[in-house]
Design a protein around this motif. Structure first.
Motif, PDB file in Angstrom:
ATOM      1  N   LEU A  43     -13.042 -35.949 -17.584  1.00 38.86           N
ATOM      2  CA  LEU A  43     -12.997 -36.488 -16.356  1.00 38.86           C
ATOM      3  C   LEU A  43     -13.146 -35.610 -15.367  1.00 38.86           C
ATOM      4  O   LEU A  43     -13.792 -35.794 -14.109  1.00 38.86           O
ATOM      5  CB  LEU A  43     -11.641 -37.300 -16.145  1.00 38.86           C
ATOM      6  CG  LEU A  43     -11.535 -38.762 -17.080  1.00 38.86           C
ATOM      7  CD1 LEU A  43     -10.217 -39.085 -16.885  1.00 38.86           C
ATOM      8  CD2 LEU A  43     -12.354 -39.624 -16.361  1.00 38.86           C
ATOM      9  N   HIS A  44     -12.863 -34.367 -15.575  1.00 38.91           N
ATOM     10  CA  HIS A  44     -12.878 -33.230 -14.652  1.00 38.91           C
ATOM     11  C   HIS A  44     -14.371 -32.779 -14.486  1.00 38.91           C
ATOM     12  O   HIS A  44     -14.700 -32.600 -13.278  1.00 38.91           O
ATOM     13  CB  HIS A  44     -12.059 -31.853 -14.979  1.00 38.91           C
ATOM     14  CG  HIS A  44     -12.405 -30.712 -14.358  1.00 38.91           C
ATOM     15  ND1 HIS A  44     -11.892 -30.435 -13.267  1.00 38.91           N
ATOM     16  CD2 HIS A  44     -13.115 -29.712 -14.586  1.00 38.91           C
ATOM     17  CE1 HIS A  44     -12.121 -29.542 -12.641  1.00 38.91           C
ATOM     18  NE2 HIS A  44     -12.981 -28.852 -13.469  1.00 38.91           N
ATOM     19  N   ASP A  45     -15.106 -32.974 -15.631  1.00 38.87           N
ATOM     20  CA  ASP A  45     -16.404 -32.821 -15.513  1.00 38.87           C
ATOM     21  C   ASP A  45     -17.322 -33.842 -14.619  1.00 38.87           C
ATOM     22  O   ASP A  45     -18.342 -33.477 -14.267  1.00 38.87           O
ATOM     23  CB  ASP A  45     -17.053 -32.617 -16.878  1.00 38.87           C
ATOM     24  CG  ASP A  45     -16.421 -31.640 -17.637  1.00 38.87           C
ATOM     25  OD1 ASP A  45     -16.187 -30.394 -17.146  1.00 38.87           O
ATOM     26  OD2 ASP A  45     -16.914 -31.130 -18.995  1.00 38.87           O
ATOM     27  N   ARG A  46     -16.572 -34.707 -14.628  1.00 37.29           N
ATOM     28  CA  ARG A  46     -17.358 -35.971 -13.685  1.00 37.29           C
ATOM     29  C   ARG A  46     -16.978 -35.961 -12.166  1.00 37.29           C
ATOM     30  O   ARG A  46     -17.364 -36.806 -11.438  1.00 37.29           O
ATOM     31  CB  ARG A  46     -17.222 -37.188 -14.311  1.00 37.29           C
ATOM     32  CG  ARG A  46     -17.599 -37.461 -15.741  1.00 37.29           C
ATOM     33  CD  ARG A  46     -17.275 -38.802 -16.401  1.00 37.29           C
ATOM     34  NE  ARG A  46     -17.828 -39.226 -17.509  1.00 37.29           N
ATOM     35  CZ  ARG A  46     -18.908 -40.173 -17.589  1.00 37.29           C
ATOM     36  NH1 ARG A  46     -19.334 -40.701 -16.542  1.00 37.29           N
ATOM     37  NH2 ARG A  46     -19.632 -40.217 -18.717  1.00 37.29           N
ATOM     38  N   GLY A  47     -16.349 -34.851 -11.991  1.00 33.64           N
ATOM     39  CA  GLY A  47     -16.021 -34.648 -10.391  1.00 33.64           C
ATOM     40  C   GLY A  47     -14.895 -35.201 -10.004  1.00 33.64           C
ATOM     41  O   GLY A  47     -14.456 -35.302  -8.720  1.00 33.64           O
ATOM     42  N   ASN A  48     -13.987 -35.480 -10.835  1.00 32.94           N
ATOM     43  CA  ASN A  48     -12.523 -35.917 -10.413  1.00 32.94           C
ATOM     44  C   ASN A  48     -11.442 -34.918 -10.184  1.00 32.94           C
ATOM     45  O   ASN A  48     -11.567 -33.821 -11.150  1.00 32.94           O
ATOM     46  CB  ASN A  48     -11.948 -36.959 -11.356  1.00 32.94           C
ATOM     47  CG  ASN A  48     -12.791 -38.260 -11.756  1.00 32.94           C
ATOM     48  OD1 ASN A  48     -12.638 -38.966 -11.014  1.00 32.94           O
ATOM     49  ND2 ASN A  48     -13.487 -38.268 -12.830  1.00 32.94           N
ATOM     50  N   GLN A  49     -10.554 -35.029  -9.224  1.00 36.08           N
ATOM     51  CA  GLN A  49      -9.421 -34.107  -9.204  1.00 36.08           C
ATOM     52  C   GLN A  49      -8.415 -34.721 -10.315  1.00 36.08           C
ATOM     53  O   GLN A  49      -7.976 -35.567 -10.249  1.00 36.08           O
ATOM     54  CB  GLN A  49      -8.654 -34.485  -7.902  1.00 36.08           C
ATOM     55  CG  GLN A  49      -7.351 -33.553  -7.832  1.00 36.08           C
ATOM     56  CD  GLN A  49      -7.291 -32.010  -7.719  1.00 36.08           C
ATOM     57  OE1 GLN A  49      -7.950 -31.382  -6.956  1.00 36.08           O
ATOM     58  NE2 GLN A  49      -7.026 -31.542  -9.101  1.00 36.08           N
ATOM     59  N   VAL A  50      -8.302 -33.605 -11.353  1.00 34.81           N
ATOM     60  CA  VAL A  50      -7.351 -33.905 -12.434  1.00 34.81           C
ATOM     61  C   VAL A  50      -6.204 -32.953 -12.468  1.00 34.81           C
ATOM     62  O   VAL A  50      -6.212 -31.837 -12.472  1.00 34.81           O
ATOM     63  CB  VAL A  50      -8.279 -33.855 -13.844  1.00 34.81           C
ATOM     64  CG1 VAL A  50      -7.447 -33.990 -14.822  1.00 34.81           C
ATOM     65  CG2 VAL A  50      -9.354 -34.619 -13.812  1.00 34.81           C
ATOM     66  N   ILE A  51      -5.109 -33.729 -12.703  1.00 35.62           N
ATOM     67  CA  ILE A  51      -3.774 -33.193 -12.894  1.00 35.62           C
ATOM     68  C   ILE A  51      -3.114 -33.603 -14.185  1.00 35.62           C
ATOM     69  O   ILE A  51      -3.052 -34.672 -14.635  1.00 35.62           O
ATOM     70  CB  ILE A  51      -2.571 -33.762 -11.775  1.00 35.62           C
ATOM     71  CG1 ILE A  51      -3.151 -33.508 -10.359  1.00 35.62           C
ATOM     72  CG2 ILE A  51      -1.275 -32.700 -11.825  1.00 35.62           C
ATOM     73  CD1 ILE A  51      -2.936 -34.925  -9.689  1.00 35.62           C
ATOM     74  N   ILE A  52      -2.855 -32.335 -14.945  1.00 31.63           N
ATOM     75  CA  ILE A  52      -2.236 -32.638 -16.409  1.00 31.63           C
ATOM     76  C   ILE A  52      -1.214 -32.087 -16.283  1.00 31.63           C
ATOM     77  O   ILE A  52      -0.398 -31.072 -15.510  1.00 31.63           O
ATOM     78  CB  ILE A  52      -3.315 -31.699 -17.230  1.00 31.63           C
ATOM     79  CG1 ILE A  52      -3.231 -30.213 -16.905  1.00 31.63           C
ATOM     80  CG2 ILE A  52      -4.536 -32.365 -17.538  1.00 31.63           C
ATOM     81  CD1 ILE A  52      -3.972 -29.363 -18.100  1.00 31.63           C
ATOM     82  N   THR A  53      -0.134 -32.578 -17.187  1.00 34.43           N
ATOM     83  CA  THR A  53       1.345 -32.389 -17.157  1.00 34.43           C
ATOM     84  C   THR A  53       1.556 -32.051 -18.968  1.00 34.43           C
ATOM     85  O   THR A  53       0.866 -32.436 -19.789  1.00 34.43           O
ATOM     86  CB  THR A  53       2.073 -33.437 -16.766  1.00 34.43           C
ATOM     87  OG1 THR A  53       1.950 -34.467 -17.642  1.00 34.43           O
ATOM     88  CG2 THR A  53       1.787 -33.934 -15.450  1.00 34.43           C
TER      89      THR A  53
END
Length: 251
Positions: free
Chosen positions: A25-35
């Motif tokens: 999803l990061h590679d598709r241009g989303n802002q990704v937050i992981i925990t």
């Protein structure tokens, strides 16, 4: 669910399916937050993927979840996708004469209560967005259990039923409710052996198939279930439950 332009929070995002989803999803241009609980793993993944954010979270600790929520509301007020993915799995031998409820309670605390706490925390923020998605990771074992993992399978059956009710209750709100039901995938969920088991599906391949289904809107009843798992999903309806249970759980 659109696959670009989102602000996405993924619990349990530093390993396994959560990590693969985060990367894709990061590679598709989303802002990704992981925990996750492993700060070093979070930092390493974010270093590999500039722009990804890693935040510590222990779902067993209410204070940890409150701290995360406060930070997200300030730093990421446009959060519109929540993926409640964190989970644990442990085998249990109920007939051993030595079984106790410790492992079962840990599974329930993470797989059930952890999801409920996460949803309760972030649902108010999701409902403020024009379009939002709430996804929780269940399992194909919700529909037909592997008897050596009784509480794990039961926890996923709980999630399936709970998500059906949540979806119905939110039907008039702009929040799509999805259930991710993976098959046996090459992750370390049950230990190192699973991660290299040739019988298990490669995690990257699984995630790519999930994204393809999301792109097509191919998730009837909100269930993201691969075609290979449909026989288990409908085993009771199709009169195959006993045969498939015996195949999965040989005497």
């Amino acid at each position: 669910m659109n696959l670009t332009g989102n602000t996405i929070l993924i619990t349990g995002g530093s390993r396994g399916i959560g990590r693969a989803l985060a990367e894709a999803l990061h590679d598709r241009g989303n802002q990704v937050i992981i925990t996750g609980r492993d700060a070093a793993a979070l930092e390493a993944l974010c270093t590999q993927h500039p722009g990804m954010t890693g935040l510590p979270l222990d779902l067993r600790d209410h204070a940890s979840l409150t701290q995360l929520a406060n930070r997200v509301r300030i730093q990421f007020p446009s959060l519109n996708v929540l993926i409640a993915n964190a989970g644990i799995s442990r085998p249990e031998n109920l007939a051993s004469g030595q079984w106790n409820s410790h492992d079962a309670e840990a599974i329930i605390d993470t797989n059930i209560l952890g999801v409920l706490r996460t949803v309760a925390t972030f649902l108010p923020l999701l409902t403020q967005q024009r379009h939002a998605t709430l996804m929780a990771t269940s399992s194909a074992l919700a529909f037909l259990p592997l008897a050596s993992f009784p509480t794990y399978c039961a926890s996923k059956a709980f999630l399936h039923s709970w998500l059906v009710s949540l979806r119905h209750q939110l039907r008039h709100l702009p929040v799509e409710v999805l259930e991710l039901s993976p098959p046996y995938v090459q992750t370390a969920l049950t230990g190192a052996a699973q991660a290299s088991d040739p019988r298990a599906m490669p995690v990257e391949e699984y995630v790519q198939q999930v994204l393809q289904k999301l792109e097509r809107g191919d998730h009837p009843r909100g269930e993201l279930l691969l075609d290979r798992d449909q026989p288990r999903r409908w085993a009771e309806r199709d009169g195959q439950y006993d045969a498939l249970f015996a195949l999965m759980n040989p005497a």
